[in-house]
Motif scaffolding. Structure first.
Motif, mmCIF file in Angstrom:
data_model
loop_
_atom_site.group_PDB
_atom_site.id
_atom_site.type_symbol
_atom_site.label_atom_id
_atom_site.label_comp_id
_atom_site.label_asym_id
_atom_site.label_seq_id
_atom_site.Cartn_x
_atom_site.Cartn_y
_atom_site.Cartn_z
ATOM 1 N N GLY A 1 46.914 56.074 38.617
ATOM 2 C CA GLY A 1 45.510 55.957 38.957
ATOM 3 C C GLY A 1 44.668 54.947 38.224
ATOM 4 N N GLY A 2 44.888 53.666 38.434
ATOM 5 C CA GLY A 2 43.981 52.654 37.915
ATOM 6 C C GLY A 2 43.994 52.483 36.420
ATOM 7 N N ALA B 1 50.853 44.165 37.681
ATOM 8 C CA ALA B 1 50.096 45.229 38.345
ATOM 9 C C ALA B 1 50.834 45.634 39.607
ATOM 10 C CB ALA B 1 48.692 44.747 38.685
ATOM 11 N N ALA C 1 50.562 48.684 42.662
ATOM 12 C CA ALA C 1 50.005 49.867 43.318
ATOM 13 C C ALA C 1 48.934 50.551 42.479
ATOM 14 C CB ALA C 1 51.115 50.844 43.665
ATOM 15 N N GLY C 2 48.015 49.756 41.930
ATOM 16 C CA GLY C 2 46.854 50.327 41.272
ATOM 17 C C GLY C 2 46.978 50.614 39.798
ATOM 18 N N SER C 3 48.138 50.360 39.189
ATOM 19 C CA SER C 3 48.312 50.518 37.750
ATOM 20 C C SER C 3 48.926 49.240 37.192
ATOM 21 C CB SER C 3 49.203 51.715 37.418
ATOM 22 O OG SER C 3 48.594 52.920 37.834
ATOM 23 N N PRO D 1 38.806 46.081 36.138
ATOM 24 C CA PRO D 1 39.657 46.837 37.064
ATOM 25 C C PRO D 1 41.064 46.239 37.083
ATOM 26 C CG PRO D 1 38.206 45.377 38.281
ATOM 27 C CD PRO D 1 37.786 45.288 36.838
ATOM 28 N N VAL D 2 42.033 47.012 37.533
ATOM 29 C CA VAL D 2 43.428 46.582 37.508
ATOM 30 C C VAL D 2 43.631 45.271 38.249
ATOM 31 C CG1 VAL D 2 45.738 47.158 38.373
ATOM 32 C CG2 VAL D 2 44.417 48.866 37.128
ATOM 33 N N GLU D 3 43.006 45.113 39.407
ATOM 34 C CA GLU D 3 43.233 43.904 40.195
ATOM 35 C C GLU D 3 42.739 42.650 39.479
ATOM 36 O OE1 GLU D 3 39.595 46.075 41.920
ATOM 37 O OE2 GLU D 3 41.619 46.585 41.212
ATOM 38 N N GLY E 1 51.926 44.240 44.493
ATOM 39 C CA GLY E 1 51.224 43.901 43.281
ATOM 40 C C GLY E 1 51.358 42.438 42.951
#
Length: 239
Positions: free
Chosen positions: A27-28, A50, A52-54, A76-78, A231
């Motif tokens: 989760g992020g 990165a 799938a959000g992690s 944020p992760v992205e 990712g």
């Protein structure tokens, strides 16, 4: 193979390359790991992957870890795999990437058969070196066709190889795909034809095909074959 299984296999691969098992957290979240022997990046650099959000970030020392944790705490992760965003918070001397990371499952793979036959050559065949010379140093370095451990799957025109694909065996039974097309032969689907044969060979061997790409054209070839972008990867040399 469902997408969540692709994500799991991809994360396990990059955790092994990072030297840090189970470092992707849900989760992020971002895990910053001191790993001087990390294979996410050149030695002494900061490596970011990165998926799938992690994200996991490997650094060479505790001092660098403290700097990176502080800099990345509000991102944020992205943004961690966006070179411009990272330059806003860290003194970056050089970057490699970002490159997207995409994976194919047996169920999702969409094979392509072109009008030209595909021939199989040994990985070190002189015709591949001739193709690299024709493509130029930058494109050849991006493709890394000289690193494949599989056979090369090639398309010829006028007796010369104008498109070739293969894969390098990576840890955790991963097939890292390489594709290269001669400049005069681009835009006609030959990369898809050659790459399709390489991906089919990898899947038949029970391997996980991985496609790492920066150029949009390469990403389009991967998408046409059914690869899912999960990712990205970015390497940073700090000033």
């Amino acid at each position: 193979m469902p997408t969540q299984d692709l994500v799991r296999e991809a994360r396990e691969l990059w955790e092994e390359l990072a030297g840090a098992a189970r470092s992707f957290t849900p989760g992020g979240t971002v895990s910053v790991i001191v790993s001087p022997e990390s294979r996410l990046c050149p030695s002494g650099w900061v490596g970011v992957v990165a998926l799938a959000g992690s994200a996991i970030v490997t650094v060479p020392s505790e001092k660098t870890a403290a700097t990176v944790r502080t800099a990345f705490s509000g991102l944020p992760v992205e943004a961690l795999v966006d070179a411009a965003s990272v330059r806003d918070v860290l003194p970056v001397a050089r970057t490699l990437g970002p490159a997207t990371l995409a994976y194919a499952s047996p169920e999702g793979f969409r094979p392509v058969t072109g009008p030209s036959p595909v021939e199989r050559l040994p990985a070190g065949h002189p015709a591949l070196r001739a193709l690299e010379a024709a493509a130029g140093q930058e494109d050849s370095a991006e493709a890394s066709l000289d690193e494949i451990t599989s056979p090369a799957f090639v398309v010829r025109e006028g007796g010369r190889v104008v498109a070739a694909a293969g894969y390098e065996g990576w840890p955790r039974r991963t097939a890292h795909i390489s594709v290269l097309t001669a400049p005069q032969a681009r835009g006609r689907g030959l990369a898809r034809t050659a790459a399709s044969a390489a991906v089919a060979h990898a899947l038949a061997a029970g391997l996980l095909p991985q496609w790492r790409a920066r150029p949009p054209a390469s990403r389009r070839v991967a998408a046409a074959l059914g690869f899912e972008e999960l990712g990205a990867q970015l390497s940073l040399e700090l000033a």
